[in-house]
Design an enzyme around this catalytic site. Structure first.
Site, PDB file in Angstrom:
ATOM      1  N   ARG A 165     -23.492  21.068  67.193  1.00 27.38           N
ATOM      2  CA  ARG A 165     -24.051  20.164  66.168  1.00 27.38           C
ATOM      3  C   ARG A 165     -24.223  18.719  66.602  1.00 27.38           C
ATOM      4  NH1 ARG A 165     -26.402  24.120  63.440  1.00 27.38           N
ATOM      5  NH2 ARG A 165     -25.047  25.284  62.036  1.00 27.38           N
ATOM      6  N   ASP A 219     -21.951  33.035  68.305  1.00 26.12           N
ATOM      7  CA  ASP A 219     -23.092  32.554  67.519  1.00 26.12           C
ATOM      8  C   ASP A 219     -22.615  31.493  66.517  1.00 26.12           C
ATOM      9  OD1 ASP A 219     -25.712  32.307  66.739  1.00 26.12           O
ATOM     10  OD2 ASP A 219     -25.662  34.003  65.342  1.00 26.12           O
TER      11      ASP A 219
END
Lengths: 425, 328
Positions: free
Chosen positions: A65, A305
């Site tokens: 992120r 993931d």
């Protein structure tokens, strides 16, 4: 700094090790297994009796992120969560903001990772500029800056550009990472097309959204000869297609998100937004086919993931929530559960999260070979515990595995000989 | 926001009932017991007479505040809910929130919290997302009831109940009926709720008639027989329910043209001959005349379309009074 780890059960699939032995570390390297080197006098002795010594896990697909989505997580927060989960190596994706498509972003990420100091981070750079699918990225520059591969993942790109990008990447010696997803068939879908989506009235995603794309990508791999990795398969048919392509000698590998090995469309039947993922959870038949693919090595990688989200991202009616699971902290527990359930041997399960991904990424990691970096985790297999999302270290607590019982716990993680996680601290 | 909001909750069908089996929310027909559907219809029957009076009000919900929370445009449904609430003497607040598909949950939750702070007793919710009513029901205060007035393609339970009520008033026993639902089942929350209701009421046969492009995957698992041919599907049925075909779907990848659709699936008097002589024709409205139904059928003697509208008020009065515990 010299460390000896005594009496641990060393499980290293890459070297076919599965035995109780002592392991010796000098500075950042493993210097011996079994016999103590001459003149070795340790600064620290770790008693690992009854514990496992595993290679540090390699996670082939995590979103950290940063840059650009720090409200969901940061390199520091997510790599810390990884270290606590036995992961010492993360391959991160280029779909940040800005996109990782030039050396500047690569430098930034690597610097953040080094400052955090929890994990080794590898970067898969963008295949096309801004990931817009129009212009090739400067792949040679990306490679020099440290990218270990390039990818377009599931972001739309027409076949002509994709074909040339793959050729160019191949000529730079870079593996191409692609996630099979036909966006016209995906449409606005959010659930597997089948009985559950029909009952819930959710916009469906047909199986062909994956298989049509795999067909096209395999044709391009055959055409270009570019070494490619297909990410996050979700269908049994897709696994069969990849299996056949590999048998024919195509240079293709593939992976599976850990949650896909356990959850199915049934898990969304109460509109549980924590199970909103892309590709969607599919049928039991698919889950069994994916497990078979893991067993026979068609899928040589099990990955997290990892997609951490802020709470609000999942607080909406199902179709309006953001897809993804915060998966770092359940990667090892789920991998080991596959062996407990008899799907994989213990050695296979560990290989899928260590040597398997390392081989795809082309990095020397995920093994305990003498002379390599001392990246490992010490694991207590006897401790049974319940996964509590409130205790998660990731900035994103969006996991559907809250309340699941797991066996075994990471006690300590070493990265290049340094302790980056210790359960006692 | 606390963590528990993120955890999986009970199934939508499970969270609708109080521990003693009384209705708390109405989110979906799926999973409701047959006795409850019958109770809704019986209660509605008692309200039909209210509508015929000069003073069309009963004081059952006096002092209660009901909020029509519509995230999707609607005239008919909102109006009938409003009328139903007013005839029960409740105070009604209409809130129309035009939204796009990208509306984020935080705004929905914020909206909810703000309105809740005004001490409301019931939310009537319509939203473009499937699962929206369920989501809201999970987050409201314990004393608030949620009635689903349509969520995405998922459910429209009050519409289904008014349709069942209309069928019962004409046909009585469901166990001997063959019912055909014709048209865009794929996008229809009405059809899904009707199918559940008909099956719970032990209808002899439920059929859907449509081209494959307008049928969702595995639709037969909802408990229907599938017909692609209109004449075969209408054969011997007691009830024909026509679904609305949205304009944007008339000429698209799903259908070639409105003309061809009418040729194949439009309900005409000629086609209706395949059904039983006393078959009734229904439509949740608003009907596209000449697309899914010919005008002379919509206005003909077998059409009960306008009755459905008036029954809608009685059904909604029944459900509102049941969830507030006012109906005894």
């Amino acid at each position: 700094m010299k460390i000896s780890i005594r009496n641990g059960h060393i499980i290293d699939p890459a070297n076919d090790l599965d035995q109780v032995a002592d392991l010796f570390i000098e500075d950042d390297k493993i210097v011996s297994i079994g016999t103590q080197p001459d003149g070795f006098s340790d600064d620290e002795t770790i008693d690992a009796s009854g514990h496992w010594i595993l290679p540090g896990l390699v996670d082939l697909g995590a979103r950290l992120r940063e840059p650009g989505q720090e409200h969901k997580g940061s390199i520091a927060s997510e790599s810390r969560a990884a270290a606590a989960s036995g992961i010492t190596h993360i391959a991160c994706l280029p779909d940040t903001d800005p996109v990782i498509d030039s050396p500047a972003e690569v430098d930034f990420v690597l610097q953040q990772a080094e400052e955090a100091g929890y994990c080794q981070i590898s970067i898969i750079g963008a295949l096309t500029l801004e990931l817009e699918g129009r212009t090739l990225s400067e792949m040679a520059a990306l490679r020099q800056a440290g990218c270990i591969g390039v990818g377009q993942f599931n972001i739309p790109c027409d076949y002509s550009v994709l074909r040339h990008s793959m050729e160019y990447a191949a000529s730079q010696g870079l593996t191409v990472y692609l996630q099979p997803q036909d966006n016209s068939l995906l449409s606005n879908g959010c659930a597997h097309e089948g009985a559950i989506a029909t009952r819930l009235g959710l916009p469906p995603i047909p199986e062909a959204a994956e298989t049509a794309s795999i067909g096209a990508l395999l044709a391009l791999i055959e055409q270009t000869g570019a070494r490619s990795h297909l990410c996050r398969l979700s269908t049994a048919r897709g696994v069969n297609m990849v299996r056949q392509a590999r048998a024919e000698g195509l240079p293709v590998t593939a992976d599976l998100s850990a949650h896909q090995a356990f959850l199915t469309e049934m898990d969304i039947s109460d509109f549980n937004s924590l199970c909103h993922v892309l590709p969607p959870l599919r049928t039991e038949r698919d889950r069994d086919g994916l497990r078979q693919g893991l067993f026979d090595g068609t899928l040589q990688v099990l990955c997290s993931d990892h997609q951490p989200h802020e709470l609000d991202a999942k607080l909406a009616p199902f179709p309006s929530t953001e897809p993804g699971i915060s998966g770092l902290e359940t990667l090892l527990p789920l991998a080991l559960r596959l062996s407990e359930e008899g799907v994989l041997s213990r050695s296979q399960a560990i290989a899928r999260v260590t040597s398997g991904p390392a081989e795809v990424l082309g990095i020397d990691a995920g093994n305990l070979t003498i002379g390599t970096s001392a990246d490992l985790c010490i694991f207590d297999p006897g401790h049974s515990w319940e996964f509590d999302t409130e205790a998660m270290l990731s900035a994103g607590t969006n996991s559907p595995f809250g309340g699941w019982s797991f066996n075994g716990q990471v006690l300590r993680t070493l990265l290049a000989g340094d302790t980056v996680y210790d359960i006692k601290l | 926001m606390t963590e528990q909001h993120l955890q999986a909750g009970p199934l939508p069908s499970g969270m609708q009932l109080h521990d003693d089996g009384r209705l708390r929310h109405l989110l979906t027909i799926e999973g409701l017991p047959r006795e409850l559907l019958v109770e809704i219809m019986d209660t509605a029957e008692s309200f039909v007479s209210v509508q015929a009076k000069t003073v069309k009000k009963v004081p059952l919900l006096r002092g209660k505040t009901i909020v029509n929370l519509f995230f999707e445009p609607s005239t008919r449904t909102r109006t009938t809910f409003e009328l139903a609430a007013k005839r029960l003497s409740a105070d009604v607040l209409n809130i129309n929130i035009a939204t796009s598909a990208t509306t984020k949950g935080e705004s929905l939750l914020d909206t909810l919290r703000n309105i809740e702070a005004m001490f409301c007793d019931m939310f009537i919710v319509r939203h473009a997302d499937s699962g929206a009513a369920h989501f809201i029901a999970r987050h409201v205060a314990p004393h608030v009831s949620v009635l689903n007035a349509g969520d995405g393609s998922h459910a429209h339970p009050t519409q289904a109940m008014l349709d069942m009520f209309t069928i019962r008033r004409h046909k009585g026993d469901f166990t001997r009926l063959k019912v055909a639902i014709v048209g865009d089942v794929l996008h229809s929350r009405v059809a899904r709720s009707q199918i559940h209701a008909l099956n719970i009421l032990n209808t002899a046969e439920v059929r859907v008639i449509a081209p494959r492009t307008l049928l969702p995957a595995d639709v037969e698992k909802l408990g229907v027989h599938v017909f692609n041919d209109m004449d075969e599907g209408l054969h011997d049925v007691d009830v024909v329910i026509m679904l609305r075909l949205q304009k944007e779907r008339m000429q698209s990848a799903l259908l070639p043209s409105a003309h061809e659709y009418f040729q194949l699936y439009g309900l005409t008097n000629e086609r209706l001959k395949a059904a039983r002589e006393d078959a009734i024709v229904m439509h949740p409205g608003p009907a596209n005349r000449g697309v899914e139904i010919a005008s002379d059928v919509a206005d003909g003697s077998r059409s009960v379309i306008l009755e459905q509208v008036s029954n809608g008020i009685a059904i909604r009065m029944a459900i509102m009074s049941m969830v507030t515990g006012a109906a005894q």
